[in-house]
Design a protein around this motif. Structure first.
Motif, short mmCIF file in Angstrom:
data_model
loop_
_atom_site.label_atom_id
_atom_site.label_comp_id
_atom_site.label_asym_id
_atom_site.label_seq_id
_atom_site.Cartn_x
_atom_site.Cartn_y
_atom_site.Cartn_z
N SER A 43 -120.21 -11.07 16.89
CA SER A 43 -121.04 -11.76 18.10
C SER A 43 -122.35 -11.71 18.23
CB SER A 43 -120.41 -11.00 19.59
OG SER A 43 -120.71 -9.72 19.85
N LEU A 44 -122.63 -10.60 17.68
CA LEU A 44 -124.58 -9.93 17.57
C LEU A 44 -125.25 -10.81 16.53
CD1 LEU A 44 -124.38 -6.23 18.20
CD2 LEU A 44 -124.60 -8.03 19.92
N LEU A 45 -124.37 -11.42 15.46
CA LEU A 45 -124.94 -12.12 14.36
C LEU A 45 -125.88 -13.11 14.82
CD1 LEU A 45 -124.77 -12.05 11.32
CD2 LEU A 45 -123.10 -13.99 11.76
N PRO A 46 -125.86 -14.04 15.73
CA PRO A 46 -126.84 -15.02 16.18
C PRO A 46 -127.91 -14.59 17.07
CG PRO A 46 -124.80 -15.33 17.47
CD PRO A 46 -124.58 -14.25 16.41
N VAL A 47 -127.71 -13.33 17.70
CA VAL A 47 -128.80 -12.76 18.74
C VAL A 47 -130.16 -13.02 18.22
CG1 VAL A 47 -129.47 -10.82 20.16
CG2 VAL A 47 -127.06 -11.39 20.03
N PRO A 48 -130.51 -12.56 16.98
CA PRO A 48 -132.18 -12.68 16.59
C PRO A 48 -132.44 -13.96 16.57
CG PRO A 48 -130.71 -11.31 15.15
CD PRO A 48 -129.94 -11.48 16.07
N PHE A 49 -131.70 -14.84 15.84
CA PHE A 49 -131.78 -16.09 15.51
C PHE A 49 -132.06 -16.80 16.87
CE2 PHE A 49 -129.42 -14.59 11.99
CZ PHE A 49 -130.42 -14.90 11.18
N VAL A 50 -131.12 -16.92 17.92
CA VAL A 50 -131.38 -17.45 19.07
C VAL A 50 -132.77 -17.09 19.81
CG1 VAL A 50 -130.41 -17.77 21.46
CG2 VAL A 50 -128.94 -17.84 19.61
N LEU A 51 -132.97 -15.91 20.08
CA LEU A 51 -134.03 -15.25 20.52
C LEU A 51 -135.34 -15.89 20.04
CD1 LEU A 51 -133.03 -11.63 21.43
CD2 LEU A 51 -133.34 -13.54 23.00
N ILE A 52 -135.47 -15.98 18.60
CA ILE A 52 -136.58 -16.26 17.95
C ILE A 52 -136.79 -17.72 17.78
CG2 ILE A 52 -137.70 -16.34 15.56
CD1 ILE A 52 -136.44 -13.68 15.03
N PHE A 53 -135.79 -18.66 17.66
CA PHE A 53 -135.96 -19.95 17.49
C PHE A 53 -135.66 -20.91 18.66
CE2 PHE A 53 -134.86 -18.35 13.08
CZ PHE A 53 -136.22 -18.52 12.46
N PHE A 54 -134.80 -20.41 19.67
CA PHE A 54 -134.41 -21.25 20.62
C PHE A 54 -135.52 -21.87 21.36
CE2 PHE A 54 -131.98 -22.54 24.29
CZ PHE A 54 -130.91 -23.17 23.76
N ILE A 112 -130.91 -17.77 27.70
CA ILE A 112 -131.56 -17.56 28.69
C ILE A 112 -132.72 -16.34 28.78
CG2 ILE A 112 -131.29 -16.56 31.26
CD1 ILE A 112 -128.48 -17.67 31.41
N ALA A 113 -132.48 -15.41 28.02
CA ALA A 113 -133.39 -14.56 27.74
C ALA A 113 -134.74 -15.13 26.95
CB ALA A 113 -132.96 -13.38 26.98
N ALA A 114 -134.38 -16.25 25.97
CA ALA A 114 -135.56 -16.80 25.29
C ALA A 114 -136.28 -17.65 26.23
CB ALA A 114 -135.02 -17.51 24.19
N PHE A 115 -135.54 -18.38 27.13
CA PHE A 115 -136.13 -19.31 27.96
C PHE A 115 -137.02 -18.67 28.93
CE2 PHE A 115 -132.56 -22.55 27.80
CZ PHE A 115 -133.27 -23.64 27.25
N LEU A 116 -136.85 -17.44 29.20
CA LEU A 116 -137.55 -16.83 30.50
C LEU A 116 -138.51 -15.88 29.54
CD1 LEU A 116 -134.76 -15.57 32.92
CD2 LEU A 116 -136.47 -17.34 33.14
N LYS A 117 -138.53 -15.93 28.34
CA LYS A 117 -139.57 -15.36 27.72
C LYS A 117 -139.47 -13.80 27.85
CE LYS A 117 -142.56 -19.28 26.94
NZ LYS A 117 -141.71 -20.11 26.84
N LEU A 118 -138.29 -13.28 27.81
CA LEU A 118 -138.21 -11.72 27.95
C LEU A 118 -138.47 -10.87 26.82
CD1 LEU A 118 -134.90 -11.84 30.34
CD2 LEU A 118 -137.12 -11.93 31.01
N ASP A 119 -138.72 -9.86 26.96
CA ASP A 119 -139.19 -8.83 25.84
C ASP A 119 -137.87 -9.06 24.91
OD1 ASP A 119 -140.66 -6.66 24.62
OD2 ASP A 119 -138.64 -5.64 24.92
N PHE A 120 -138.27 -9.23 23.66
CA PHE A 120 -137.22 -9.29 22.51
C PHE A 120 -136.52 -8.09 22.22
CE2 PHE A 120 -136.04 -9.02 17.83
CZ PHE A 120 -135.21 -10.09 17.84
N LYS A 121 -137.06 -6.72 22.19
CA LYS A 121 -136.29 -5.70 21.96
C LYS A 121 -135.29 -5.48 23.25
CE LYS A 121 -139.41 -3.26 18.94
NZ LYS A 121 -140.39 -2.21 18.90
N ARG A 122 -135.70 -5.65 24.38
CA ARG A 122 -134.93 -5.49 25.74
C ARG A 122 -133.81 -6.43 25.72
NH1 ARG A 122 -139.31 -4.65 30.03
NH2 ARG A 122 -137.59 -5.66 31.35
N SER A 123 -134.01 -7.64 25.24
CA SER A 123 -133.14 -8.71 25.31
C SER A 123 -132.14 -8.43 24.41
CB SER A 123 -133.60 -10.11 25.08
OG SER A 123 -134.57 -10.59 25.77
N VAL A 124 -132.50 -7.92 23.06
CA VAL A 124 -131.36 -7.49 22.01
C VAL A 124 -130.42 -6.35 22.74
CG1 VAL A 124 -131.07 -6.44 19.90
CG2 VAL A 124 -132.83 -8.21 20.05
#
Length: 152
Positions: A43-54, A112-124
């Motif tokens: 389930s964690l596999l897509p997390v960085p990709f979604v946060l970076i590219f969404f 949602i975290a990406a849309f709101l431009k939340l901190d990457f590390k905290r979002s992960v």
């Protein structure tokens, strides 16, 4: 092969752990701890990709009139609720990811975290904690109520 199916299914949007764990425990008869770990990491596999590219994909779509209705709708929804979400940022994100209901989970939470431009590390970290909690809930339900799968 069944281990790989559980791992990959938990990384798929919408199904995620909510389908992978019951399948692994009650259909494939894999040890619940193994299923939990496979689906947690899957389930964690897509997390960085979604946060970076969404956001990049979303902004790209916003440049075209064909997608303007969708783009404006999402933008309005985010702007309207941004202050509320920012107040309880981590707790809201963890809770949203942890609740094993349709349209909740890691994919939607990180979007949602990406849309709101939340901190990457905290979002992960929120995705990790939320996914862990979701995995515990779904694993417990899959062990306690295996007959529920027969109803689906």
């Amino acid at each position: 092969m069944e281990w790989l199916q559980v791992f990959l299914l938990s990384a798929v949007p919408l199904s995620e752990m909510k389908v992978a764990i019951p399948l692994g425990i009650n259909v494939f008869n894999i040890n619940p701890i193994t299923v939990f770990l496979l689906s947690f990491f899957g389930s964690l596999l897509p997390v960085p990709f979604v946060l970076i590219f969404f956001n990049k994909i979303f902004d790209f779509l916003g440049k075209y009139k064909f997608f303007s209705g969708f783009y404006n709708l999402i933008n309005r929804k985010i702007s309207k609720n941004k202050a509320k979400f920012e107040k309880f940022e981590e707790i809201a994100l963890i809770t949203f990811i942890a609740i094993p209901l349709p349209t909740t989970g890691v994919w939607t939470g990180t979007a949602i975290a990406a849309f709101l431009k939340l901190d990457f590390k905290r979002s992960v970290m929120c995705a990790v904690v939320g996914s862990f909690l979701c995995g515990l809930i779904v694993t417990a339900l899959s062990i306690a109520f295996p007959a529920f799968l027969n109803l689906l």
